[in-house]
Design a protein around this motif. Structure first.
Motif, PDB file in Angstrom:
ATOM      1  N   ASN A 194     -10.630  20.382   1.662  1.00  0.00           N
ATOM      2  CA  ASN A 194     -10.322  19.968   3.032  1.00  0.00           C
ATOM      3  C   ASN A 194      -9.618  18.617   3.103  1.00  0.00           C
ATOM      4  O   ASN A 194      -9.286  18.143   4.192  1.00  0.00           O
ATOM      5  N   THR A 195      -9.400  17.960   1.949  1.00  0.00           N
ATOM      6  CA  THR A 195      -8.809  16.626   1.934  1.00  0.00           C
ATOM      7  C   THR A 195      -7.485  16.623   1.182  1.00  0.00           C
ATOM      8  O   THR A 195      -7.399  17.139   0.074  1.00  0.00           O
ATOM      9  N   THR A 196      -6.465  16.046   1.799  1.00  0.00           N
ATOM     10  CA  THR A 196      -5.145  15.903   1.175  1.00  0.00           C
ATOM     11  C   THR A 196      -4.814  14.424   1.094  1.00  0.00           C
ATOM     12  O   THR A 196      -4.827  13.723   2.104  1.00  0.00           O
ATOM     13  N   LEU A 197      -4.552  13.959  -0.106  1.00  0.00           N
ATOM     14  CA  LEU A 197      -4.294  12.534  -0.324  1.00  0.00           C
ATOM     15  C   LEU A 197      -2.877  12.329  -0.839  1.00  0.00           C
ATOM     16  O   LEU A 197      -2.451  12.960  -1.808  1.00  0.00           O
ATOM     17  N   HIS A 198      -2.136  11.446  -0.153  1.00  0.00           N
ATOM     18  CA  HIS A 198      -0.792  11.051  -0.570  1.00  0.00           C
ATOM     19  C   HIS A 198      -0.768   9.558  -0.852  1.00  0.00           C
ATOM     20  O   HIS A 198      -1.491   8.794  -0.213  1.00  0.00           O
ATOM     21  N   VAL A 199       0.095   9.146  -1.742  1.00  0.00           N
ATOM     22  CA  VAL A 199       0.375   7.727  -1.967  1.00  0.00           C
ATOM     23  C   VAL A 199       1.821   7.475  -1.585  1.00  0.00           C
ATOM     24  O   VAL A 199       2.723   8.215  -2.001  1.00  0.00           O
ATOM     25  N   LEU A 200       2.057   6.453  -0.777  1.00  0.00           N
ATOM     26  CA  LEU A 200       3.416   6.046  -0.436  1.00  0.00           C
ATOM     27  C   LEU A 200       3.796   4.891  -1.357  1.00  0.00           C
ATOM     28  O   LEU A 200       3.311   3.771  -1.184  1.00  0.00           O
ATOM     29  N   PRO A 201       4.657   5.132  -2.363  1.00  0.00           N
ATOM     30  CA  PRO A 201       4.954   4.090  -3.354  1.00  0.00           C
ATOM     31  C   PRO A 201       5.880   3.013  -2.796  1.00  0.00           C
ATOM     32  O   PRO A 201       6.612   3.233  -1.831  1.00  0.00           O
ATOM     33  N   PHE A 202       5.823   1.847  -3.418  1.00  0.00           N
ATOM     34  CA  PHE A 202       6.724   0.770  -3.021  1.00  0.00           C
ATOM     35  C   PHE A 202       8.181   1.211  -3.104  1.00  0.00           C
ATOM     36  O   PHE A 202       9.020   0.780  -2.309  1.00  0.00           O
ATOM     37  N   SER A 203       8.469   2.082  -4.060  1.00  0.00           N
ATOM     38  CA  SER A 203       9.856   2.521  -4.274  1.00  0.00           C
ATOM     39  C   SER A 203      10.416   3.307  -3.099  1.00  0.00           C
ATOM     40  O   SER A 203      11.634   3.502  -3.007  1.00  0.00           O
ATOM     41  N   ALA A 204       9.566   3.732  -2.167  1.00  0.00           N
ATOM     42  CA  ALA A 204      10.045   4.465  -0.993  1.00  0.00           C
ATOM     43  C   ALA A 204      10.840   3.567  -0.060  1.00  0.00           C
ATOM     44  O   ALA A 204      11.596   4.051   0.780  1.00  0.00           O
ATOM     45  N   GLY A 205      10.693   2.242  -0.209  1.00  0.00           N
ATOM     46  CA  GLY A 205      11.435   1.316   0.636  1.00  0.00           C
ATOM     47  C   GLY A 205      10.776   1.099   1.979  1.00  0.00           C
ATOM     48  O   GLY A 205       9.583   1.335   2.175  1.00  0.00           O
ATOM     49  N   TYR A 207       9.739   1.578   5.927  1.00  0.00           N
ATOM     50  CA  TYR A 207       9.327   2.765   6.674  1.00  0.00           C
ATOM     51  C   TYR A 207       8.826   2.336   8.047  1.00  0.00           C
ATOM     52  O   TYR A 207       8.511   1.161   8.283  1.00  0.00           O
ATOM     53  N   GLY A 208       8.726   3.271   8.961  1.00  0.00           N
ATOM     54  CA  GLY A 208       8.467   2.963  10.353  1.00  0.00           C
ATOM     55  C   GLY A 208       7.066   2.511  10.699  1.00  0.00           C
ATOM     56  O   GLY A 208       6.836   1.993  11.789  1.00  0.00           O
ATOM     57  N   LEU A 209       6.119   2.681   9.793  1.00  0.00           N
ATOM     58  CA  LEU A 209       4.727   2.310  10.076  1.00  0.00           C
ATOM     59  C   LEU A 209       4.274   1.164   9.181  1.00  0.00           C
ATOM     60  O   LEU A 209       3.095   1.062   8.848  1.00  0.00           O
ATOM     61  N   ASP A 210       5.192   0.258   8.819  1.00  0.00           N
ATOM     62  CA  ASP A 210       4.873  -0.750   7.812  1.00  0.00           C
ATOM     63  C   ASP A 210       3.914  -1.837   8.285  1.00  0.00           C
ATOM     64  O   ASP A 210       3.514  -2.682   7.493  1.00  0.00           O
ATOM     65  N   SER A 211       3.515  -1.813   9.550  1.00  0.00           N
ATOM     66  CA  SER A 211       2.539  -2.806  10.011  1.00  0.00           C
ATOM     67  C   SER A 211       1.409  -2.151  10.815  1.00  0.00           C
ATOM     68  O   SER A 211       0.666  -2.842  11.507  1.00  0.00           O
ATOM     69  N   THR A 212       1.263  -0.844  10.695  1.00  0.00           N
ATOM     70  CA  THR A 212       0.338  -0.119  11.559  1.00  0.00           C
ATOM     71  C   THR A 212      -0.542   0.839  10.774  1.00  0.00           C
ATOM     72  O   THR A 212      -0.040   1.722  10.070  1.00  0.00           O
ATOM     73  N   THR A 213      -1.851   0.654  10.884  1.00  0.00           N
ATOM     74  CA  THR A 213      -2.787   1.669  10.417  1.00  0.00           C
ATOM     75  C   THR A 213      -2.928   2.699  11.535  1.00  0.00           C
ATOM     76  O   THR A 213      -3.047   2.337  12.700  1.00  0.00           O
ATOM     77  N   LEU A 214      -2.923   3.961  11.178  1.00  0.00           N
ATOM     78  CA  LEU A 214      -2.818   5.017  12.194  1.00  0.00           C
ATOM     79  C   LEU A 214      -3.753   6.174  11.866  1.00  0.00           C
ATOM     80  O   LEU A 214      -3.865   6.581  10.704  1.00  0.00           O
ATOM     81  N   MET A 215      -4.411   6.714  12.895  1.00  0.00           N
ATOM     82  CA  MET A 215      -5.201   7.933  12.755  1.00  0.00           C
ATOM     83  C   MET A 215      -4.901   8.864  13.918  1.00  0.00           C
ATOM     84  O   MET A 215      -4.942   8.460  15.079  1.00  0.00           O
ATOM     85  N   PHE A 216      -4.538  10.099  13.597  1.00  0.00           N
ATOM     86  CA  PHE A 216      -4.400  11.152  14.606  1.00  0.00           C
ATOM     87  C   PHE A 216      -5.660  12.010  14.573  1.00  0.00           C
ATOM     88  O   PHE A 216      -6.169  12.347  13.495  1.00  0.00           O
ATOM     89  N   LEU A 217      -6.138  12.388  15.751  1.00  0.00           N
ATOM     90  CA  LEU A 217      -7.281  13.276  15.869  1.00  0.00           C
ATOM     91  C   LEU A 217      -6.888  14.496  16.692  1.00  0.00           C
ATOM     92  O   LEU A 217      -6.391  14.358  17.808  1.00  0.00           O
ATOM     93  N   ARG A 218      -7.091  15.691  16.157  1.00  0.00           N
ATOM     94  CA  ARG A 218      -6.947  16.913  16.939  1.00  0.00           C
ATOM     95  C   ARG A 218      -8.334  17.265  17.478  1.00  0.00           C
ATOM     96  O   ARG A 218      -9.276  17.396  16.712  1.00  0.00           O
ATOM     97  N   VAL A 253       7.089   9.279   7.116  1.00  0.00           N
ATOM     98  CA  VAL A 253       6.358   8.627   6.025  1.00  0.00           C
ATOM     99  C   VAL A 253       5.809   9.667   5.056  1.00  0.00           C
ATOM    100  O   VAL A 253       5.866   9.493   3.833  1.00  0.00           O
ATOM    101  N   ARG A 254       5.298  10.753   5.575  1.00  0.00           N
ATOM    102  CA  ARG A 254       4.771  11.816   4.703  1.00  0.00           C
ATOM    103  C   ARG A 254       5.874  12.387   3.818  1.00  0.00           C
ATOM    104  O   ARG A 254       5.641  12.685   2.641  1.00  0.00           O
ATOM    105  N   ASP A 255       7.077  12.520   4.361  1.00  0.00           N
ATOM    106  CA  ASP A 255       8.194  13.033   3.565  1.00  0.00           C
ATOM    107  C   ASP A 255       8.571  12.072   2.439  1.00  0.00           C
ATOM    108  O   ASP A 255       9.108  12.504   1.412  1.00  0.00           O
ATOM    109  N   MET A 256       8.289  10.771   2.617  1.00  0.00           N
ATOM    110  CA  MET A 256       8.624   9.774   1.609  1.00  0.00           C
ATOM    111  C   MET A 256       7.522   9.616   0.566  1.00  0.00           C
ATOM    112  O   MET A 256       7.753   9.025  -0.498  1.00  0.00           O
ATOM    113  N   ALA A 257       6.342  10.118   0.856  1.00  0.00           N
ATOM    114  CA  ALA A 257       5.188   9.906  -0.015  1.00  0.00           C
ATOM    115  C   ALA A 257       5.203  10.853  -1.214  1.00  0.00           C
ATOM    116  O   ALA A 257       5.899  11.879  -1.225  1.00  0.00           O
ATOM    117  N   LEU A 258       4.401  10.505  -2.203  1.00  0.00           N
ATOM    118  CA  LEU A 258       4.224  11.375  -3.363  1.00  0.00           C
ATOM    119  C   LEU A 258       3.465  12.631  -2.954  1.00  0.00           C
ATOM    120  O   LEU A 258       2.692  12.625  -1.992  1.00  0.00           O
TER     121      LEU A 258
END
Length: 280
Positions: A194-205, A207-218, A253-258
């Motif tokens: 039930n858990t999916t983990l991605h890492v967004l590497p520094f090499s991605a350059g 990105y639009g959420l570079d100062s924001t922690t974010l959680m979506f809830l359905r 951001v997800r598209d840029m992540a590993l």
């Protein structure tokens, strides 16, 4: 494992909300205060005082009630809100915590700190201590945060996706042993269905959420809400237009992540850099 339960109380004041949920759960189970006390091994009068809002009890009592009523993490989340009502928890964050307990799926992005749902006790203690907590209050909040992890461990645990900025994983704990345990826990959690983990590497350059922690809830009614947080404030967002903008930024951001397999390898590679014996 027990199944999750949603928050159905209507009180807005956290202490009253907590007491209301305790009364509702016991009435639904059809047991007396004395029977609860006998089952859990505490004086039944304690549970009576908790249901009246006269006391909140400790995290160990609340965790036992969560197990007894089959509400993993729910009561601890409400307890955490009630114990912090006059300190760090703003009204929007209180509401967010209640919604988190009801969510049918969650999507998260971390800028600098791991989400509470994935923290080990050692990590939570250092983060909370850095925020100024100490002594018994610190211990209680660590216990409460650990109880929230039950949200992802119940039989009907909601799908959870997290994207971790590499900065999160490049900021170790002072205690190398605790940092190793945290990385090991991340690697284990990443294997759960039930858990999916991605890492967004520094090499991605950039990105639009570079100062924001974010959680979506359905939510169960089909709505999606978001909670954004930085060092100074947190906001619960329910309006369609800003939600749409945040969703597009998150998708980018997800598209840029590993990928998840690549991300797990990344975590394991960091784990290899941590000495087994912190003294070496």
């Amino acid at each position: 494992m027990p199944t999750r339960r949603v928050v159905t109380g209507r009180s807005r004041e956290p202490r009253a909300r907590f007491a209301e949920e305790l009364r509702r759960l016991r009435a639904e189970r059809g047991v007396s205060l004395r029977q609860v006390g006998e089952r859990l091994g505490w004086d039944w009068s304690l549970f009576g005082k908790m249901e009246k809002g006269e006391t909140l009890g400790g995290p160990e009592v609340v965790e036992a009630l969560d197990q007894y009523y089959g509400t993993p993490g729910l009561l601890l989340a409400l307890w955490e809100l009630a114990t912090n009502d006059k300190t760090q928890f703003r009204e929007r964050y209180r509401r967010y915590m209640s919604l988190e307990a009801e969510a049918t799926s969650l999507w998260h992005f971390a800028v600098s700190v791991l989400p509470g749902l994935l923290q080990t006790p050692g990590y939570a203690r250092e983060v909370l201590a850095a925020g100024g907590l100490k002594g018994e209050e610190l211990t209680q909040q660590v216990d409460a945060r650990m109880g929230r992890r039950d949200l992802l461990e119940a039989d009907d645990a909601p799908p959870f996706r997290t994207i971790l900025s590499e900065a999160v994983l490049r900021t170790p704990l002072r205690d190398a042993g605790e940092w190793r345990r945290q990385l090991e826990y991340l690697a284990e959690v990443g294997e759960r269905p039930n858990t999916t983990l991605h890492v967004l590497p520094f090499s991605a350059g950039r990105y639009g959420l570079d100062s924001t922690t974010l959680m979506f809830l359905r939510l169960p009614d089909g709505r999606t809400v978001a909670y954004t947080e930085n060092a100074y404030r947190g906001d619960l967002i329910e309006e369609a237009r800003p939600l749409d903008r945040l969703q597009r930024a998150y998708d980018a951001v997800r598209d840029m992540a590993l990928t998840p397999p690549e991300s797990r390898k990344f975590v394991l590679s960091l784990l290899e850099e941590v000495p087994c014996d912190p003294s070496t």
